[in-house]
Design a protein around this motif. Structure first.
Motif: not given
Length: 351
Positions: A180-201
């Motif tokens: 619900s929060h995503i659809e209504t825009g209440e959750i704001k995305m915080h964009f940044e550069y990150f290592d997705i392989k480290g995240l998956v590890t």
């Protein structure tokens, strides 16, 4: 209509023929035969021209307008796209305006019908999903109240089961709130550069015990780089990968494999999760991202989950201007993938 185009054309032609004949009769040189012939010709020509103009350029167009208003009144607008105005029609502009308005109203009606159908289905699904853990916890608690609480072993076992049901209820409510929060825009995305392989590890480490219990091998694809930088919301992409890897393990049979890999191009990184699991029937592939949709409702519920995970994944990726892609062969496995912008600098956040 009270008057038809034929009647009006006949009256006009009679008047024109009479006036023409009366005018020519003022001249002595004009014979009676000439007057009759002139009257007949003027009547015929006037009738034909009057009928054509009235019937095809006015009456038929007015009938279309009345018909359209009648459809508007009855909310039957499915065939409005079949109406087209004659280019010579003097009422063309007003017809086009009315048809445009009717088309807009038809679109609104169709959207409202879809929303209403979705609302009914959603309420039914939520009610059903809430009922299961509530009734389970309720049954355990009432059993304890009826006397089973005195038996220590039974009490502990039933309290654990009630707690598990309530944990499932809490998970469902949290997923509903997140969606619900995503659809209504209440959750704001915080964009940044990150290592997705480290995240998956890190995520693979979290699911290591779960995978080992089923003897599932979970690993990165061969030749995966040490660092894979993307641009996005780290927390939300973590949620996406958690869901995809969890589902891959959940629906992969014992001694199966789950592979995570990256297809890197000049501007984008496509992350994929591939398994050797049950696969998804082709008829169900397009619906798996709907709220509460389960390919096999009984088995899916046994394996846990709220039925909202893939719906949340879909919405998160839409906020990243991306979409989730699915390739699946029933009985052989599935591959879920999504594309993110490739990092153009060192990640600000890396695990």
């Amino acid at each position: 209509m009270v008057y038809s185009s034929r009647v009006i054309a006949l009256l006009l032609a009679t008047c024109i023929a009479a006036v023409t004949s009366a005018f020519l009769s003022l001249f002595n040189e004009v014979s009676a035969t000439a007057l009759i012939v002139t009257g007949l010709i003027s009547f015929s020509v006037s009738y034909l021209l009057g009928f054509i103009i009235l019937e095809f350029l006015i009456f038929r167009e007015i009938d279309k307008i009345y018909n359209l208003f009648d459809r508007l009144r009855k909310k039957e607008l499915k065939t409005i796209d079949t109406f087209k105005s004659n280019p010579l029609n003097p009422l063309k502009k007003i017809n086009d305006e009315i048809f445009s308005y009717a088309a807009l109203k038809q679109k609104e009606i169709d959207e409202l019908k879809k929303i209403e159908a979705f609302r009914r289905e959603f309420i039914a699904d939520v009610s059903h999903e809430l009922k299961t853990p509530i009734f389970a916890a309720q049954g355990f608690v009432h059993t304890l109240l009826d006397g089973a609480v005195k038996d220590k072993n039974v009490r502990t076992r039933f309290l654990k089961r009630a707690a598990k049901s309530l944990d499932g209820l809490d998970m469902l409510v949290q997923d509903l709130l997140t969606l619900s929060h995503i659809e209504t825009g209440e959750i704001k995305m915080h964009f940044e550069y990150f290592d997705i392989k480290g995240l998956v590890t890190d995520i693979i480490d979290q699911f290591e015990n779960k995978a080992e219990k089923k003897e599932i091998k979970i690993s990165f694809a061969p030749d995966t780089p040490d660092l894979v930088t993307v641009y996005g919301d780290w927390q939300r992409i973590n949620q996406v990968m958690n869901n995809l890897i969890s589902n891959a393990i959940k629906y992969t049979n014992e001694a199966g494999e789950v592979e995570v890999g990256f297809r890197i191009t000049k501007n984008d990184v496509t992350t994929y999760v591939k398994d050797t699991g049950e696969g998804i029937p082709s008829d169900d592939v397009k619906r798996i991202f709907e709220r509460f949709y389960r390919v096999d409702k009984s088995r899916s519920r046994e394996k846990g989950g709220t039925g909202l995970g893939l719906a949340i994944v879909k919405h998160i990726l839409e906020e990243h201007k991306s979409k989730i892609e699915v390739k699946s062969t029933f009985g052989k496995g599935s591959e879920f993938s999504f594309k993110l912008t490739k990092g153009k600098e060192e990640p600000l956040f890396a695990n």
